[in-house]
Design a protein around this motif. Structure first.
Motif, PDB file in Angstrom:
ATOM      1  N   THR A  10       9.471 -11.267  20.990  1.00 47.81           N
ATOM      2  CA  THR A  10       8.270 -10.487  20.722  1.00 47.81           C
ATOM      3  C   THR A  10       8.193  -9.368  21.752  1.00 47.81           C
ATOM      4  N   LEU A  11       8.142  -8.132  21.266  1.00 48.89           N
ATOM      5  CA  LEU A  11       7.992  -6.948  22.112  1.00 48.89           C
ATOM      6  C   LEU A  11       6.880  -6.098  21.539  1.00 48.89           C
ATOM      7  N   MET A  39      18.248 -10.619  26.792  1.00 45.07           N
ATOM      8  CA  MET A  39      16.815 -10.576  26.476  1.00 45.07           C
ATOM      9  C   MET A  39      15.964 -10.553  27.744  1.00 45.07           C
ATOM     10  N   ALA A  40      16.390 -11.232  28.800  1.00 43.11           N
ATOM     11  CA  ALA A  40      15.663 -11.174  30.068  1.00 43.11           C
ATOM     12  C   ALA A  40      15.646  -9.750  30.599  1.00 43.11           C
ATOM     13  N   GLU A  41      16.790  -9.066  30.515  1.00 45.34           N
ATOM     14  CA  GLU A  41      16.855  -7.674  30.963  1.00 45.34           C
ATOM     15  C   GLU A  41      16.011  -6.764  30.072  1.00 45.34           C
ATOM     16  N   THR A  42      15.932  -7.070  28.794  1.00 47.03           N
ATOM     17  CA  THR A  42      15.170  -6.247  27.850  1.00 47.03           C
ATOM     18  C   THR A  42      13.669  -6.395  28.060  1.00 47.03           C
ATOM     19  N   ILE A  43      13.185  -7.647  28.149  1.00 44.61           N
ATOM     20  CA  ILE A  43      11.731  -7.816  28.230  1.00 44.61           C
ATOM     21  C   ILE A  43      11.160  -7.494  29.603  1.00 44.61           C
ATOM     22  N   GLY A  48       6.753  -8.624  26.812  1.00 43.75           N
ATOM     23  CA  GLY A  48       7.345  -9.404  25.734  1.00 43.75           C
ATOM     24  C   GLY A  48       7.657 -10.834  26.099  1.00 43.75           C
ATOM     25  N   ASP A  49       8.103 -11.566  25.085  1.00 48.69           N
ATOM     26  CA  ASP A  49       8.471 -12.970  25.223  1.00 48.69           C
ATOM     27  C   ASP A  49       9.771 -13.220  24.471  1.00 48.69           C
ATOM     28  N   GLY A  67       8.825 -14.981  29.565  1.00 45.83           N
ATOM     29  CA  GLY A  67       7.811 -14.014  29.184  1.00 45.83           C
ATOM     30  C   GLY A  67       7.534 -13.051  30.317  1.00 45.83           C
ATOM     31  N   THR A  68       7.137 -11.856  29.942  1.00 44.99           N
ATOM     32  CA  THR A  68       6.823 -10.826  30.917  1.00 44.99           C
ATOM     33  C   THR A  68       5.497 -10.171  30.544  1.00 44.99           C
TER      34      THR A  68
END
Length: 77
Positions: A10-11, A39-43, A48-49, A67-68
């Motif tokens: 989710t972004l 995905m960690a680098e993206t969010i 996002g989660d 999650g971020t």
């Protein structure tokens, strides 16, 4: 045995789901780790989660969730 990787990202309020199947445990784990790193680098740059779940047949063998939350601040002060 079939290993299935199910992921949900989710972004910005938009959610995408993905599902991949593998015939070897090593191949499934390699893809699981790589997708989680990406995905960690993206969010980290966006609010996002990401949840990733690995199944062996019908049995869940691993699940990770990250999650971020980003609070924007005014740098002019």
């Amino acid at each position: 045995m079939i290993f299935t990787l199910m992921s949900q990202m989710t972004l910005g309020g938009d959610t995408d789901s993905y599902e991949y199947s593998f015939t070897s445990h090593k191949e499934a784990l390699d893809y699981y780790r790589k997708s989680f790193l990406v995905m960690a680098e993206t969010i980290v740059d966006y609010d996002g989660d990401f949840t990733s779940t690995l199944f062996k047949g019908d049995v869940m063998i691993q699940r990770n969730t990250i999650g971020t939350t980003i609070n924007f601040i005014n740098d002019e002060n």
